[in-house]
Design a protein around this motif. Structure first.
Motif, short mmCIF file in Angstrom:
data_model
loop_
_atom_site.label_atom_id
_atom_site.label_comp_id
_atom_site.label_asym_id
_atom_site.label_seq_id
_atom_site.Cartn_x
_atom_site.Cartn_y
_atom_site.Cartn_z
N LYS A 7 0.85 -1.21 0.00
CA LYS A 7 0.00 0.00 0.00
C LYS A 7 0.88 1.25 0.00
O LYS A 7 1.97 1.26 0.58
N VAL A 8 0.36 2.29 -0.63
CA VAL A 8 1.08 3.57 -0.67
C VAL A 8 0.24 4.63 0.04
O VAL A 8 -0.92 4.86 -0.31
N LEU A 9 0.85 5.25 1.04
CA LEU A 9 0.20 6.29 1.85
C LEU A 9 0.71 7.66 1.44
O LEU A 9 1.92 7.86 1.31
N LEU A 10 -0.20 8.61 1.26
CA LEU A 10 0.16 10.02 1.13
C LEU A 10 -0.32 10.72 2.40
O LEU A 10 -1.52 10.70 2.70
N LEU A 11 0.61 11.32 3.13
CA LEU A 11 0.32 11.91 4.44
C LEU A 11 0.76 13.36 4.47
O LEU A 11 1.94 13.65 4.23
N THR A 12 -0.15 14.28 4.81
CA THR A 12 0.23 15.71 4.91
C THR A 12 0.51 16.07 6.37
O THR A 12 0.07 15.39 7.29
N GLY A 13 1.24 17.17 6.54
CA GLY A 13 1.60 17.60 7.90
C GLY A 13 2.48 16.57 8.57
O GLY A 13 2.47 16.41 9.79
N ALA A 14 3.30 15.89 7.76
CA ALA A 14 3.97 14.66 8.21
C ALA A 14 5.11 14.88 9.18
O ALA A 14 5.68 13.92 9.67
N SER A 15 5.41 16.14 9.46
CA SER A 15 6.42 16.40 10.48
C SER A 15 5.78 16.65 11.84
O SER A 15 6.49 16.86 12.84
N GLY A 16 4.47 16.67 11.90
CA GLY A 16 3.77 16.95 13.15
C GLY A 16 3.74 15.74 14.08
O GLY A 16 4.08 14.61 13.69
N ALA A 17 3.32 15.99 15.32
CA ALA A 17 3.35 14.95 16.34
C ALA A 17 2.47 13.75 15.95
O ALA A 17 2.91 12.59 16.01
N ILE A 18 1.23 14.02 15.57
CA ILE A 18 0.31 12.92 15.25
C ILE A 18 0.75 12.23 13.96
O ILE A 18 0.76 11.00 13.86
N SER A 19 1.15 13.03 12.98
CA SER A 19 1.55 12.43 11.70
C SER A 19 2.79 11.55 11.84
O SER A 19 2.90 10.53 11.15
N ARG A 20 3.72 11.96 12.69
CA ARG A 20 4.91 11.12 12.86
C ARG A 20 4.51 9.74 13.39
O ARG A 20 5.06 8.71 12.98
N ALA A 21 3.55 9.73 14.28
CA ALA A 21 3.08 8.44 14.81
C ALA A 21 2.36 7.64 13.72
O ALA A 21 2.50 6.42 13.64
N ILE A 22 1.60 8.35 12.88
CA ILE A 22 0.91 7.66 11.78
C ILE A 22 1.94 7.06 10.81
O ILE A 22 1.86 5.89 10.44
N ALA A 23 2.91 7.88 10.43
CA ALA A 23 3.94 7.39 9.48
C ALA A 23 4.70 6.21 10.07
O ALA A 23 4.96 5.21 9.38
N CYS A 33 5.49 5.20 2.29
CA CYS A 33 4.94 6.43 2.86
C CYS A 33 5.47 7.66 2.12
O CYS A 33 6.68 7.91 2.13
N VAL A 34 4.56 8.42 1.52
CA VAL A 34 4.90 9.71 0.93
C VAL A 34 4.54 10.75 1.97
O VAL A 34 3.37 10.95 2.30
N LEU A 35 5.59 11.38 2.51
CA LEU A 35 5.44 12.24 3.67
C LEU A 35 5.66 13.68 3.24
O LEU A 35 6.73 14.02 2.72
N PHE A 46 12.98 13.55 9.18
CA PHE A 46 12.14 12.51 9.82
C PHE A 46 12.11 11.25 8.96
O PHE A 46 12.27 10.12 9.46
N ALA A 47 11.93 11.43 7.67
CA ALA A 47 11.86 10.27 6.76
C ALA A 47 13.16 9.49 6.76
O ALA A 47 13.17 8.26 6.73
N ARG A 48 14.27 10.23 6.84
CA ARG A 48 15.57 9.56 6.85
C ARG A 48 15.72 8.69 8.09
O ARG A 48 16.24 7.58 8.05
#
Ligand SMILES: NC(=O)c1ccc[n+]([C@@H]2O[C@H](COP(=O)([O-])OP(=O)(O)OC[C@H]3O[C@@H](n4cnc5c(N)ncnc54)[C@H](O)[C@@H]3O)[C@@H](O)[C@H]2O)c1
Length: 245
Positions: A7-23, A33-35, A46-48
């Motif tokens: 599966k491929v996820l596109l996630l916005t706000g991906a540096s935020g607290a909740i998004s980091r947990a989602i990613a 994960c496309v962050l 974060f992605a690295r």
């Protein structure tokens, strides 16, 4: 067990607290994960950390207020991974302002990030979403109840809830669209509010703030096959605060 491999996820706000947990959760379950985030350097770093090889992550700067940035994020996701299955819109801005003192710019900024941003990202992704895919928009308890000194935020999040239900009708049966409404979740966004109103914690039936991981778990459920008959719904994640006060 939720399996997101392939599966491929596109996630916005991906540096935020909740998004980091989602990613972190989605990546651990096998998703690519496309962050994206307004803070491009932070999301790249974060992605690295999440995926040092970069085999299953792509990090991009995306200002969700810009339609062109949404298009660029979607095009880049498809170029890298060939498809998009899951979209989670989590970019958000929560600032204090009374309506009576609010500038036009403050109102516009909140609506642009918290509501227009969801529209831009969903609209760009829709033509590329694989059948069986899912969108989860992160709304807020404020969108259900209103929020003192956050009318712009509450209005935008209320709009996200209506947009979610309308999109669920438009995209069925191919794509499911749901929302998650967090209450008070640990992280920078709610620190000023808790400092001003510490009684919010004892007033919460579960007697604590939620964690980003607890929001991420519900997002993962809604994106998974376990929720395959759920669309147009909102799940609250607030330790009971919504029903208690
Ligand atoms: N933390 C909470 O208690 C809480 C409660 C209810 C709802 N929410 C919602 O959950 C989501 C995530 O919140 P969080 O606590 O992780 O907040 P956060 O402040 O940690 O993260 C928000 C992220 O959005 C990004 N962002 C801001 N403006 C942007 C823009 N124009 N384009 C792209 N990205 C932008 C920021 O850079 C940041 O990385 C938000 O939509 C928020 O409204 C949070």
């Amino acid at each position: 067990m939720i399996d997101m491999s392939g599966k491929v996820l596109l996630l916005t706000g991906a540096s935020g607290a909740i998004s980091r947990a989602i990613a972190t959760l989605f990546h651990a379950h096998g998703a690519a994960c496309v962050l994206t985030d307004f803070d491009g350097d932070a999301v790249v770093a974060f992605a690295r950390g999440l995926d040092p090889e970069g085999a299953r992550t792509l990090a991009l700067r995306q200002d969700v207020t810009e339609a062109g940035d949404a298009q660029h994020a979607v095009t880049s996701a498809v170029a890298q991974f060939g498809r998009i299955d899951l979209v989670v819109t989590a970019a958000g801005l929560y600032r204090d302002a009374l309506v009576s003192e609010m500038s036009e710019a403050e109102w516009r900024q909140s609506i642009a990030i918290n509501l227009d941003g969801v529209f831009h990202t969903c609209r760009a992704a829709i033509p590329h979403l694989a059948p069986g895919g899912a969108i989860v928009n992160i709304a807020s308890m404020a969108g259900h109840r209103g929020s003192f000194a956050h009318a712009h935020y509450a209005a935008a999040k209320g709009g996200v809830l209506s947009l979610t239900r309308s999109l669920a009708l438009e995209l069925a049966p191919k794509i499911r669209v749901n929302a998650v409404s967090p209450g008070l979740i640990e992280g920078p966004m709610v620190q000023p509010l808790i400092a001003r109103k510490p009684e919010l914690i004892p007033n919460t039936p579960l007697q604590r703030l939620g964690t980003a991981a607890e929001v991420a778990g519900v997002v993962a459920f809604l994106c998974s096959d376990l929720a395959r008959f759920v669309t147009g719904e909102t799940i609250h994640v607030n330790g009971g605060l919504h029903i208690a006060s």
